[in-house]
Design a protein around this motif. Structure first.
Motif, PDB file in Angstrom:
ATOM      1  N   SER A   1       6.792  41.244  -6.871  1.00 17.65           N
ATOM      2  CA  SER A   1       6.590  40.029  -7.668  1.00 17.65           C
ATOM      3  C   SER A   1       7.745  39.045  -7.513  1.00 17.65           C
ATOM      4  O   SER A   1       7.569  37.843  -7.648  1.00 17.65           O
ATOM      5  CB  SER A   1       6.385  40.376  -9.140  1.00 17.65           C
ATOM      6  OG  SER A   1       7.528  41.033  -9.657  1.00 17.65           O
ATOM      7  N   SER A   2       8.938  39.566  -7.243  1.00 14.83           N
ATOM      8  CA  SER A   2      10.107  38.711  -7.014  1.00 14.83           C
ATOM      9  C   SER A   2      11.063  39.443  -6.086  1.00 14.83           C
ATOM     10  O   SER A   2      11.218  40.654  -6.180  1.00 14.83           O
ATOM     11  CB  SER A   2      10.831  38.382  -8.318  1.00 14.83           C
ATOM     12  OG  SER A   2      12.016  37.657  -8.039  1.00 14.83           O
ATOM     13  N   GLU A   3      11.696  38.702  -5.199  1.00 19.09           N
ATOM     14  CA  GLU A   3      12.700  39.288  -4.313  1.00 19.09           C
ATOM     15  C   GLU A   3      14.118  39.008  -4.793  1.00 19.09           C
ATOM     16  O   GLU A   3      15.079  39.508  -4.216  1.00 19.09           O
ATOM     17  CB  GLU A   3      12.512  38.779  -2.888  1.00 19.09           C
ATOM     18  CG  GLU A   3      11.171  39.218  -2.297  1.00 19.09           C
ATOM     19  CD  GLU A   3      10.939  38.694  -0.894  1.00 19.09           C
ATOM     20  OE1 GLU A   3      11.706  37.829  -0.438  1.00 19.09           O
ATOM     21  OE2 GLU A   3       9.970  39.152  -0.268  1.00 19.09           O
ATOM     22  N   THR A   4      14.244  38.210  -5.888  1.00 21.39           N
ATOM     23  CA  THR A   4      15.586  37.802  -6.329  1.00 21.39           C
ATOM     24  C   THR A   4      15.840  37.981  -7.820  1.00 21.39           C
ATOM     25  O   THR A   4      16.934  37.671  -8.291  1.00 21.39           O
ATOM     26  CB  THR A   4      15.848  36.333  -5.954  1.00 21.39           C
ATOM     27  OG1 THR A   4      14.835  35.520  -6.552  1.00 21.39           O
ATOM     28  CG2 THR A   4      15.847  36.128  -4.436  1.00 21.39           C
ATOM     29  N   ALA A   5      14.866  38.461  -8.573  1.00 21.39           N
ATOM     30  CA  ALA A   5      15.052  38.653 -10.021  1.00 21.39           C
ATOM     31  C   ALA A   5      15.740  39.990 -10.293  1.00 21.39           C
ATOM     32  O   ALA A   5      15.807  40.865  -9.427  1.00 21.39           O
ATOM     33  CB  ALA A   5      13.703  38.612 -10.732  1.00 21.39           C
TER      34      ALA A   5
ATOM     35  N   THR B   1      23.553  38.480  -8.297  1.00 18.03           N
ATOM     36  CA  THR B   1      22.342  38.185  -7.545  1.00 18.03           C
ATOM     37  C   THR B   1      21.708  39.502  -7.120  1.00 18.03           C
ATOM     38  O   THR B   1      22.389  40.529  -6.982  1.00 18.03           O
ATOM     39  CB  THR B   1      22.621  37.318  -6.307  1.00 18.03           C
ATOM     40  OG1 THR B   1      23.512  38.015  -5.441  1.00 18.03           O
ATOM     41  CG2 THR B   1      23.209  35.968  -6.708  1.00 18.03           C
ATOM     42  N   TYR B   2      20.405  39.451  -6.921  1.00 19.32           N
ATOM     43  CA  TYR B   2      19.623  40.640  -6.590  1.00 19.32           C
ATOM     44  C   TYR B   2      18.805  40.349  -5.341  1.00 19.32           C
ATOM     45  O   TYR B   2      18.262  39.251  -5.187  1.00 19.32           O
ATOM     46  CB  TYR B   2      18.690  41.000  -7.753  1.00 19.32           C
ATOM     47  CG  TYR B   2      19.441  41.210  -9.039  1.00 19.32           C
ATOM     48  CD1 TYR B   2      19.917  42.462  -9.387  1.00 19.32           C
ATOM     49  CD2 TYR B   2      19.700  40.137  -9.896  1.00 19.32           C
ATOM     50  CE1 TYR B   2      20.636  42.648 -10.563  1.00 19.32           C
ATOM     51  CE2 TYR B   2      20.414  40.316 -11.067  1.00 19.32           C
ATOM     52  CZ  TYR B   2      20.877  41.577 -11.396  1.00 19.32           C
ATOM     53  OH  TYR B   2      21.589  41.759 -12.550  1.00 19.32           O
ATOM     54  N   ARG B   3      18.707  41.353  -4.479  1.00 20.63           N
ATOM     55  CA  ARG B   3      17.915  41.211  -3.262  1.00 20.63           C
ATOM     56  C   ARG B   3      17.026  42.446  -3.119  1.00 20.63           C
ATOM     57  O   ARG B   3      17.508  43.541  -2.835  1.00 20.63           O
ATOM     58  CB  ARG B   3      18.824  41.040  -2.052  1.00 20.63           C
ATOM     59  CG  ARG B   3      18.106  40.670  -0.784  1.00 20.63           C
ATOM     60  CD  ARG B   3      19.069  40.238   0.326  1.00 20.63           C
ATOM     61  NE  ARG B   3      20.038  41.267   0.664  1.00 20.63           N
ATOM     62  CZ  ARG B   3      21.364  41.137   0.565  1.00 20.63           C
ATOM     63  NH1 ARG B   3      21.896  40.021   0.130  1.00 20.63           N
ATOM     64  NH2 ARG B   3      22.165  42.130   0.893  1.00 20.63           N
TER      65      ARG B   3
ATOM     66  N   VAL C   1      19.789  45.487  -3.268  1.00 18.13           N
ATOM     67  CA  VAL C   1      21.220  45.215  -3.114  1.00 18.13           C
ATOM     68  C   VAL C   1      21.599  44.218  -4.204  1.00 18.13           C
ATOM     69  O   VAL C   1      20.911  43.217  -4.405  1.00 18.13           O
ATOM     70  CB  VAL C   1      21.549  44.636  -1.725  1.00 18.13           C
ATOM     71  CG1 VAL C   1      23.023  44.243  -1.641  1.00 18.13           C
ATOM     72  CG2 VAL C   1      21.190  45.620  -0.629  1.00 18.13           C
ATOM     73  N   VAL C   2      22.664  44.503  -4.932  1.00 18.38           N
ATOM     74  CA  VAL C   2      23.161  43.629  -5.994  1.00 18.38           C
ATOM     75  C   VAL C   2      24.504  43.069  -5.558  1.00 18.38           C
ATOM     76  O   VAL C   2      25.329  43.793  -4.997  1.00 18.38           O
ATOM     77  CB  VAL C   2      23.310  44.406  -7.324  1.00 18.38           C
ATOM     78  CG1 VAL C   2      23.842  43.501  -8.414  1.00 18.38           C
ATOM     79  CG2 VAL C   2      21.982  45.043  -7.730  1.00 18.38           C
ATOM     80  N   ASN C   3      24.727  41.781  -5.818  1.00 18.72           N
ATOM     81  CA  ASN C   3      26.004  41.160  -5.501  1.00 18.72           C
ATOM     82  C   ASN C   3      26.595  40.600  -6.790  1.00 18.72           C
ATOM     83  O   ASN C   3      25.919  39.909  -7.551  1.00 18.72           O
ATOM     84  CB  ASN C   3      25.819  40.041  -4.468  1.00 18.72           C
ATOM     85  CG  ASN C   3      27.132  39.430  -4.052  1.00 18.72           C
ATOM     86  OD1 ASN C   3      27.783  38.753  -4.832  1.00 18.72           O
ATOM     87  ND2 ASN C   3      27.523  39.676  -2.821  1.00 18.72           N
ATOM     88  N   ASP C   4      27.868  40.908  -7.036  1.00 17.62           N
ATOM     89  CA  ASP C   4      28.542  40.470  -8.257  1.00 17.62           C
ATOM     90  C   ASP C   4      29.264  39.135  -8.091  1.00 17.62           C
ATOM     91  O   ASP C   4      30.054  38.733  -8.932  1.00 17.62           O
ATOM     92  CB  ASP C   4      29.525  41.535  -8.736  1.00 17.62           C
ATOM     93  CG  ASP C   4      30.667  41.772  -7.756  1.00 17.62           C
ATOM     94  OD1 ASP C   4      30.718  41.118  -6.686  1.00 17.62           O
ATOM     95  OD2 ASP C   4      31.518  42.628  -8.065  1.00 17.62           O
TER      96      ASP C   4
END
Length: 72
Positions: free
Chosen positions: A19-23, A2-4, A41-44
């Motif tokens: 354009s996106s907060e989660t892509a 996931t991406y933030r 911030v990336v979550n694995d």
């Protein structure tokens, strides 16, 4: 994964946005000259990554104008 994405800093009165907060990728659209900061911030699926901060400067060039002078 996931991406933030977070737009953490922009010029006063700016309506800049991502354009996106989660892509996995995003686009920053700016509207004022100045400094912008975006965090990622990336979550694995188990743990968040360290925050990555990116700083951008936006300076729009004015549209060139030409004048051929008066008619001869």
């Amino acid at each position: 994964m996931t991406y933030r994405w977070v737009l953490t800093s922009k010029p006063i009165n700016s309506t800049a946005f991502l354009s996106s907060e989660t892509a996995a990728t995003t686009t920053l659209t700016t509207d004022y000259n100045g400094e912008y900061e975006v965090w990622l911030v990336v979550n694995d699926g188990f743990v968040d990554s360290n925050t990555t901060a990116m700083r951008f400067s936006s300076y729009n060039n004015p549209v060139p104008q030409a004048s051929a002078g008066t008619d001869q």
